[in-house]
Scaffold this active site. Structure first.
Site, PDB file in Angstrom:
ATOM      1  N   GLY A 195       0.793  -1.215   0.000  1.00 61.96           N
ATOM      2  CA  GLY A 195       0.000   0.000   0.000  1.00 61.96           C
ATOM      3  C   GLY A 195       0.826   1.265   0.000  1.00 61.96           C
ATOM      4  O   GLY A 195       0.283   2.368  -0.101  1.00 61.96           O
ATOM      5  N   GLU A 239      16.446  -0.445  10.167  1.00 61.19           N
ATOM      6  CA  GLU A 239      15.893   0.256  11.322  1.00 61.19           C
ATOM      7  C   GLU A 239      17.032   0.588  12.278  1.00 61.19           C
ATOM      8  O   GLU A 239      17.955  -0.225  12.452  1.00 61.19           O
ATOM      9  CB  GLU A 239      14.852  -0.597  12.043  1.00 61.19           C
ATOM     10  CG  GLU A 239      13.545  -0.731  11.288  1.00 61.19           C
ATOM     11  CD  GLU A 239      12.513  -1.578  12.005  1.00 61.19           C
ATOM     12  OE1 GLU A 239      11.304  -1.377  11.748  1.00 61.19           O
ATOM     13  OE2 GLU A 239      12.906  -2.445  12.811  1.00 61.19           O
ATOM     14  N   HIS A 256       7.460  -8.435   3.054  1.00 61.88           N
ATOM     15  CA  HIS A 256       7.569  -7.057   2.551  1.00 61.88           C
ATOM     16  C   HIS A 256       8.556  -6.937   1.381  1.00 61.88           C
ATOM     17  O   HIS A 256       8.214  -6.442   0.301  1.00 61.88           O
ATOM     18  CB  HIS A 256       8.028  -6.113   3.671  1.00 61.88           C
ATOM     19  CG  HIS A 256       7.080  -6.023   4.818  1.00 61.88           C
ATOM     20  ND1 HIS A 256       5.729  -6.262   4.710  1.00 61.88           N
ATOM     21  CD2 HIS A 256       7.287  -5.699   6.122  1.00 61.88           C
ATOM     22  CE1 HIS A 256       5.152  -6.091   5.875  1.00 61.88           C
ATOM     23  NE2 HIS A 256       6.069  -5.750   6.748  1.00 61.88           N
ATOM     24  N   ASP A 292      16.431  14.420  -9.426  1.00 64.10           N
ATOM     25  CA  ASP A 292      15.733  14.106  -8.182  1.00 64.10           C
ATOM     26  C   ASP A 292      14.248  14.436  -8.277  1.00 64.10           C
ATOM     27  O   ASP A 292      13.872  15.543  -8.674  1.00 64.10           O
ATOM     28  CB  ASP A 292      16.376  14.916  -7.046  1.00 64.10           C
ATOM     29  CG  ASP A 292      15.964  14.419  -5.670  1.00 64.10           C
ATOM     30  OD1 ASP A 292      14.780  14.127  -5.489  1.00 64.10           O
ATOM     31  OD2 ASP A 292      16.831  14.326  -4.792  1.00 64.10           O
ATOM     32  N   LEU A 293      13.405  13.479  -7.889  1.00 68.10           N
ATOM     33  CA  LEU A 293      11.976  13.727  -7.679  1.00 68.10           C
ATOM     34  C   LEU A 293      11.692  13.425  -6.214  1.00 68.10           C
ATOM     35  O   LEU A 293      11.543  12.266  -5.823  1.00 68.10           O
ATOM     36  CB  LEU A 293      11.112  12.835  -8.575  1.00 68.10           C
ATOM     37  CG  LEU A 293       9.615  12.768  -8.236  1.00 68.10           C
ATOM     38  CD1 LEU A 293       8.979  14.149  -8.275  1.00 68.10           C
ATOM     39  CD2 LEU A 293       8.880  11.820  -9.168  1.00 68.10           C
TER      40      LEU A 293
END
Length: 517
Positions: free
Chosen positions: A217, A252, A276, A424-425
């Site tokens: 999502g 993490e 994932h 870059d976006l």
């Protein structure tokens, strides 16, 4: 004249088609009941209810159609549940809008039923409450919609599914439906996943089951199909002739944070990589689907998974951060990896010989998730600029969503020297004022709409477990042990060595800095 008549007839047929679609949508206007099972748990409070609230604020859950029911073992009142979740709904992702009135109205939609997860009486009480809501909305029996969200541990999925089937289904089919959403983990290995799938599959059709993986999502994950198949730029480049390696990374900078007991039961491969990162892997590597229909997309994902070769021991590095076993809920001699890097290889025409490096770890030196596509060196490099690094296409999934292409350009000045920069976006700069929806919002809305594109199909789940089960069993049996690494580091040194062996060339001296407003 004849051609003019023909055009009139064709336009008429178009109108007819759209009216058919409108009539199909008409059957989706029955009242909607959303039932959150495990309503008093952390997942429901932190993810499910906030997602429902944001959908409500955006008018996707009309109050004249929707009612929300919480169900759990905890014996509390409607108001007590509302007070428990209220604090998780107030932060509106930086918006300055006052949502207090929306919050008050939303909480009034929530009712609570207490009962056991294998207790028929509890589910009959739940069914009665749902039916009362449907009757109050003058909904014809069987035309209403019931969405059951299982914010529960997988161990109770079979009993809960059985109770829903026996006590809470729509009584007939007049355009309504019953759907269930199940959270990961879907089993611990191939056998347990297949057993779970069989138990639920005996009770519900595959079209009624939504196996949620919130990574599907995420905005940038959803963008992958558009990037790959709507841009001519990428079509000729996306293959083994041009791409040297692909990294899919999840990092993490904190440890298990009080979840040591739960995490130790699964480990980083089951918790992050097998679901994932593998979902992202499928979208990066799959062939172009016939259409955007969910089944066509999921067919291509399954084909990729079935083409993955067995993982080699020498292409796996496991790690465990120092101090992990000090958690009182973790066994003293735990062999559970908190870090893993592994190479997946696809045996097909497009990707033969290209390593896909999946890496995930806790207690590292940064928190981020990204896809890094590294291209091969320029042949006949007249600028002698290989030391600057290769071209890379990077998709930053979180934080600071962005896509950027690392390019070699001329250093400004009188000398002909090269330097690496980027196109870059960055989403915060390009789409100012646009709120990027949370993954759970999007996926719950997809469930209501009956769109299974971003959910895991049973054969896809089986193919995923077939890849990882052999290595997971070896870890569980103590045949593979993790290397220790210091919290706040990059992980075990062997992981960087594996990346180098796989062909990844690190760019020294280059750091991507997100642009600021």
């Amino acid at each position: 004249m004849e051609s003019g008549q023909w055009l009139v007839e064709k336009r008429s047929s178009f109108k007819s088609d759209s009216s058919v679609k409108e009539s199909e949508n008409m059957s989706e206007t029955g009242c909607l009941s959303i039932i959150v099972l495990g309503a008093s748990g952390d997942l429901a409070k932190k993810k499910t209810f906030p997602a429902l609230f944001h959908l409500y604020c955006q008018d996707f859950l009309p109050p004249d159609e929707v009612h929300i029911f919480g169900y759990a073992r905890t014996k509390i009142s409607d108001d007590e549940l509302r007070n428990r979740i209220r604090g998780y709904l107030t932060s509106d992702r930086g918006s300055s809008l006052d949502r207090s009135e929306d919050l008050s109205k939303f909480l009034k939609l929530i009712k609570y039923v207490s009962g056991g997860y294998d207790e028929e009486d509890g589910f009959k009480r739940l069914d009665k409450k749902i039916s009362e809501h449907e009757i109050s909305k003058n909904s014809t029996e069987g035309s209403s919609r019931r969405l059951f969200y299982l914010a529960l541990p997988p161990s109770v999925y079979p009993s809960v599914s059985k109770m829903i089937r026996q006590c809470c289904m729509n009584k007939s089919d007049l355009g309504g439906w019953t759907r269930i959403v199940v959270e990961k983990p879907f089993g611990k290995d191939l056998d347990s996943a297949e057993q779970l799938s069989s138990q639920i599959g005996e009770l519900f059709d595959e079209s009624q089951i939504y196996r949620i993986d919130h990574y599907l999502g995420k905005e940038l994950v959803q963008n992958l199909l558009v990037l790959r198949f709507a841009n001519r730029l990428f079509l000729p480049l996306w293959n083994r002739d041009n791409i040297d390696n692909v990294q899919i990374v999840f990092r993490e900078d904190f440890g298990t944070d009080g979840r040591g007991g739960y995490f130790d039961e699964y480990g980083i491969i089951r918790d992050i990589i097998q679901n994932h990162l593998l979902q992202v892997f499928c979208l990066v590597a799959m062939e172009k689907p016939v259409s955007l229909k969910p089944e066509h997309i999921r067919d291509e994902k399954v084909k990729v998974l079935q083409s993955v070769l067995p993982i080699k021991d020498e292409e796996v590095v496991l790690g465990q951060y120092e101090g992990y076993r000090e958690d009182p809920t973790v066994p003293d001699h735990s062999n559970t990896p908190t870090f893993a890097t592994m190479v997946l290889r696809i045996h097909n025409e497009r990707w033969e010989g290209v390593p896909f490096i999946l890496k995930a770890g806790k207690a590292l030196n940064s928190s981020k998730a990204e896809i890094r596509v590294q291209f091969k060196d320029v042949p006949g490099d007249i600028f002698k600029c290989q030391k600057q690094g290769r071209n890379e296409f990077v998709i930053r999934l979180q934080p600071s969503e962005a896509m950027y292409m690392k390019l070699t350009v001329k250093q400004p000045g009188l000398e002909m020297s090269t330097v690496q920069s980027e196109l870059d976006l960055s989403y915060k700069q390009r789409y100012q004022g646009v709120t990027i929806p949370e993954a759970y919002e999007r996926l719950i809305l997809d469930t209501i709409r009956g769109d299974q594109q971003h959910f895991v199909r049973r054969d896809e789940l089986k193919a995923a477990w077939e890849i990882f089960t052999p290595i997971l069993h070896r870890i569980d049996d103590g045949e593979m042990e993790p290397s220790m690494y210091k919290p706040g580091s990059r992980g075990p040194e062997e992981a960087d060595e594996l990346l180098a062996k796989a062909g990844y060339v690190q760019t020294h001296g280059y750091i991507w800095i997100p642009p600021t407003l």
